[in-house]
Write an enzyme that holds these catalytic residues in place. Structure first.
Site, PDB file in Angstrom:
ATOM      1  N   CYS A 117       0.827  -1.228   0.000  1.00 14.01           N
ATOM      2  CA  CYS A 117       0.000   0.000   0.000  1.00 14.01           C
ATOM      3  C   CYS A 117       0.852   1.266   0.000  1.00 14.01           C
ATOM      4  O   CYS A 117       0.358   2.348  -0.314  1.00 14.01           O
ATOM      5  CB  CYS A 117      -0.935   0.002   1.192  1.00 14.01           C
ATOM      6  SG  CYS A 117      -1.943  -1.484   1.290  1.00 14.01           S
ATOM      7  N   HIS A 257      -3.154   7.030   2.233  1.00 17.74           N
ATOM      8  CA  HIS A 257      -3.617   5.696   1.866  1.00 17.74           C
ATOM      9  C   HIS A 257      -4.901   5.391   2.629  1.00 17.74           C
ATOM     10  O   HIS A 257      -5.009   5.672   3.823  1.00 17.74           O
ATOM     11  CB  HIS A 257      -2.555   4.649   2.188  1.00 17.74           C
ATOM     12  CG  HIS A 257      -3.090   3.258   2.071  1.00 17.74           C
ATOM     13  ND1 HIS A 257      -3.701   2.817   0.924  1.00 17.74           N
ATOM     14  CD2 HIS A 257      -3.153   2.238   2.965  1.00 17.74           C
ATOM     15  CE1 HIS A 257      -4.113   1.576   1.115  1.00 17.74           C
ATOM     16  NE2 HIS A 257      -3.792   1.205   2.341  1.00 17.74           N
ATOM     17  N   ASN A 287     -10.251  -0.402  -0.004  1.00 15.86           N
ATOM     18  CA  ASN A 287      -8.795  -0.266   0.073  1.00 15.86           C
ATOM     19  C   ASN A 287      -8.207  -0.730  -1.261  1.00 15.86           C
ATOM     20  O   ASN A 287      -8.225  -1.923  -1.560  1.00 15.86           O
ATOM     21  CB  ASN A 287      -8.280  -1.125   1.232  1.00 15.86           C
ATOM     22  CG  ASN A 287      -6.773  -1.037   1.413  1.00 15.86           C
ATOM     23  OD1 ASN A 287      -6.052  -0.583   0.527  1.00 15.86           O
ATOM     24  ND2 ASN A 287      -6.296  -1.479   2.563  1.00 15.86           N
TER      25      ASN A 287
HETATM   26  N1  ACO Z   1     -17.970  -9.215   9.123  1.00 18.15           N
HETATM   27  C1  ACO Z   1     -18.422  -9.522  10.364  1.00 18.15           C
HETATM   28  N2  ACO Z   1     -17.588  -9.846  11.372  1.00 18.15           N
HETATM   29  C2  ACO Z   1     -16.277  -9.847  11.117  1.00 18.15           C
HETATM   30  C3  ACO Z   1     -15.754  -9.537   9.845  1.00 18.15           C
HETATM   31  C4  ACO Z   1     -16.664  -9.224   8.836  1.00 18.15           C
HETATM   32  N3  ACO Z   1     -16.274  -8.908   7.596  1.00 18.15           N
HETATM   33  N4  ACO Z   1     -14.406  -9.628   9.905  1.00 18.15           N
HETATM   34  C5  ACO Z   1     -14.098  -9.964  11.167  1.00 18.15           C
HETATM   35  N5  ACO Z   1     -15.223 -10.111  11.894  1.00 18.15           N
HETATM   36  C6  ACO Z   1     -15.360 -10.488  13.287  1.00 18.15           C
HETATM   37  C7  ACO Z   1     -14.140 -11.180  13.837  1.00 18.15           C
HETATM   38  O1  ACO Z   1     -14.123 -12.546  13.490  1.00 18.15           O
HETATM   39  C8  ACO Z   1     -14.333 -10.951  15.328  1.00 18.15           C
HETATM   40  O2  ACO Z   1     -15.234 -11.899  15.799  1.00 18.15           O
HETATM   41  P1  ACO Z   1     -15.010 -12.592  17.226  1.00 18.15           P
HETATM   42  O3  ACO Z   1     -15.018 -11.455  18.211  1.00 18.15           O
HETATM   43  O4  ACO Z   1     -16.174 -13.516  17.343  1.00 18.15           O
HETATM   44  O5  ACO Z   1     -13.689 -13.273  17.144  1.00 18.15           O
HETATM   45  C9  ACO Z   1     -15.013  -9.581  15.389  1.00 18.15           C
HETATM   46  O6  ACO Z   1     -15.536  -9.329  14.082  1.00 18.15           O
HETATM   47  C10 ACO Z   1     -14.077  -8.456  15.761  1.00 18.15           C
HETATM   48  O7  ACO Z   1     -12.933  -8.619  14.993  1.00 18.15           O
HETATM   49  P2  ACO Z   1     -11.761  -7.599  15.122  1.00 18.15           P
HETATM   50  O8  ACO Z   1     -10.590  -8.099  14.341  1.00 18.15           O
HETATM   51  O9  ACO Z   1     -11.565  -7.213  16.525  1.00 18.15           O
HETATM   52  O10 ACO Z   1     -12.405  -6.344  14.367  1.00 18.15           O
HETATM   53  P3  ACO Z   1     -11.772  -4.930  14.185  1.00 18.15           P
HETATM   54  O11 ACO Z   1     -12.600  -3.918  14.811  1.00 18.15           O
HETATM   55  O12 ACO Z   1     -10.305  -4.942  14.527  1.00 18.15           O
HETATM   56  O13 ACO Z   1     -11.912  -4.722  12.641  1.00 18.15           O
HETATM   57  C11 ACO Z   1     -10.589  -4.829  10.663  1.00 18.15           C
HETATM   58  C12 ACO Z   1     -11.296  -5.617  11.747  1.00 18.15           C
HETATM   59  C13 ACO Z   1     -11.632  -4.025   9.907  1.00 18.15           C
HETATM   60  C14 ACO Z   1      -9.891  -5.791   9.735  1.00 18.15           C
HETATM   61  C15 ACO Z   1      -9.591  -3.866  11.312  1.00 18.15           C
HETATM   62  O14 ACO Z   1      -8.771  -4.533  12.208  1.00 18.15           O
HETATM   63  C16 ACO Z   1      -8.750  -3.171  10.294  1.00 18.15           C
HETATM   64  O15 ACO Z   1      -9.218  -2.393   9.511  1.00 18.15           O
HETATM   65  N6  ACO Z   1      -7.433  -3.414  10.339  1.00 18.15           N
HETATM   66  C17 ACO Z   1      -6.539  -2.821   9.395  1.00 18.15           C
HETATM   67  C18 ACO Z   1      -6.311  -3.811   8.340  1.00 18.15           C
HETATM   68  C19 ACO Z   1      -6.161  -3.214   7.009  1.00 18.15           C
HETATM   69  O16 ACO Z   1      -6.627  -2.146   6.728  1.00 18.15           O
HETATM   70  N7  ACO Z   1      -5.474  -3.931   6.166  1.00 18.15           N
HETATM   71  C20 ACO Z   1      -5.336  -3.537   4.850  1.00 18.15           C
HETATM   72  C21 ACO Z   1      -3.974  -3.765   4.341  1.00 18.15           C
HETATM   73  S1  ACO Z   1      -2.797  -2.781   5.178  1.00 18.15           S
HETATM   74  C22 ACO Z   1      -3.206  -1.267   4.913  1.00 18.15           C
HETATM   75  O17 ACO Z   1      -3.815  -0.968   3.934  1.00 18.15           O
HETATM   76  C23 ACO Z   1      -2.802  -0.268   5.915  1.00 18.15           C
END
Ligand code: ACO
Length: 330
Positions: A117, A257, A287
């Site tokens: 990214c 980004h 993204n």
């Molecule tokens: N729909 C419903 N529930 C979901 C989903 C979904 N799509 N994805 C995960 N969950 C669930 C998980 O399984 C978890 O369930 P559990 O509590 O029963 O185990 C619950 O939701 C909470 O999961 P978390 O990981 O705590 O959710 P969080 O609030 O951290 O959000 C997310 C997850 C959106 C991925 C977040 O961590 C994030 O945005 N991280 C950054 C990752 C990113 O942007 N990566 C892109 C590449 S790098 C970059 O571009 C910077």
């Protein structure tokens, strides 16, 4: 007046696929909900390129647009830098396909960089060095990703986040004080494991097992990435401001980004620049990795938001993990 040579963006272009994948569509593919995705990420829909389109098609489209916006043709380019983690093929570089597709000549050196990214900022920084050393007059810098081809549409942790797209910028030298004022690049290789495609390279070549185990798809520790993104995007932005002795209130636009709206909200708070100054496309495009900055920049130029001589702050982070920033006077 004897002015320092800066690298200025003189044309920007993009490729946005017609195919829209909404959160509602994803509800039929994995256990998720429109509400969850919007609340946790700020994404409502993303674009998916049609099957017959490959990465270099998207990149060539964006670069041609950028050349046209600059009033230039393919023969003017001395270099094409293509930032992507979704190349047409492992070998050769996607930039070589782009060079052929836009009809540039063989003096146009063309290569890929893989900084996920942060790729567009890495490309911009490399181009900046070549321009200021007068090794090249015009360079095309592309951020392009066809992430839908490496997403596991059975994994709700990743498949809801990403979209396809391409953005390109043509840069050249300028002595009027406009252009790139600084770039800063960073990597922490101890964090390679939090965002990666486990197989398909020398560490784990493709086999029946790697396919069966779904190892050719993106794997991500979402919470860890989130934590580092908030911290390093903010720090890189602050590094750019400090290096140029610019207080945050003087920044006109932030083109960051776009991974998650919550990440950007926190960066806005930490750096002290209000969200109204952030150019956002995450709600409509998701993204798009290395394409997100040039896509957002192009939109802000097309709709007239960005005016001559305004200050633009860029900051990005992705797999590696690699991150960085740039400050530009438009
Ligand atoms: N729909 C419903 N529930 C979901 C989903 C979904 N799509 N994805 C995960 N969950 C669930 C998980 O399984 C978890 O369930 P559990 O509590 O029963 O185990 C619950 O939701 C909470 O999961 P978390 O990981 O705590 O959710 P969080 O609030 O951290 O959000 C997310 C997850 C959106 C991925 C977040 O961590 C994030 O945005 N991280 C950054 C990752 C990113 O942007 N990566 C892109 C590449 S790098 C970059 O571009 C910077």
């Amino acid at each position: 007046m004897n002015r320092e040579l800066h690298t200025r963006i003189v044309g920007v272009g993009s490729y946005i696929a017609e195919g829209v994948l909404t959160n509602k569509d994803l509800e039929n593919m994995v256990e998720t909900s429109d509400e969850w995705i919007i609340e946790r990420t700020g994404i409502r829909e993303r674009r998916i390129a049609p099957k017959q389109v490959v990465t270099s098609d998207m990149a060539a489209h964006a670069l041609k647009q950028a050349l046209a916006a600059a009033g230039l043709g393919p023969n003017d380019l001395d270099m094409i830098i293509c930032a992507t983690v979704t190349p047409d093929k492992p070998l050769p570089a996607t930039a070589a396909f782009v060079q052929q597709k836009i009809g540039a000549t063989s003096h146009c050196a063309s290569f890929d960089i893989a900084a996920a990214c942060a790729g567009f900022l890495y490309g911009l920084s490399i181009a900046d060095c070549h321009i200021r050393l007068k090794k090249a007059k015009y360079i095309g810098v592309i951020g392009v990703e066809l992430l839908s081809r490496i997403l596991d549409f059975k994994d709700r942790n990743t498949c809801v986040l990403f979209g396809d797209g391409a953005g390109a910028a043509v840069v050249t030298g300028d002595e009027t004080g406009r252009g790139i004022l600084s770039t800063h690049l960073f990597t922490d290789g101890s964090l390679t494991g939090i965002l990666h495609v486990p197989a398909g390279g020398s560490a784990n070549p493709a086999s029946e097992h790697t396919v069966a185990d779904r190892l050719h798809y993106v794997h991500m520790g979402g919470q860890e990435v989130f934590r580092y993104a908030v911290r390093y995007l903010s720090e890189a932005a602050q590094t750019a401001l400090k290096a140029n002795q610019i207080p945050p209130e003087q920044v006109d636009w932030v083109v960051a980004h776009q991974a998650n709206i919550r990440i950007l909200n926190t960066v806005s708070h930490r750096v002290g620049i209000p969200m109204e100054k952030f150019v956002l496309n995450i709600e409509r495009l998701g993204n798009t990795s290395s394409a997100s900055i040039p896509l957002a920049l192009n939109e802000a130029i097309q709709d007239g938001r960005v005016k001559d001589n305004e200050l633009i702050l860029m900051t990005a982070l992705g797999g590696g993990i690699s991150w960085g920033s740039a400050l530009l006077r438009w």
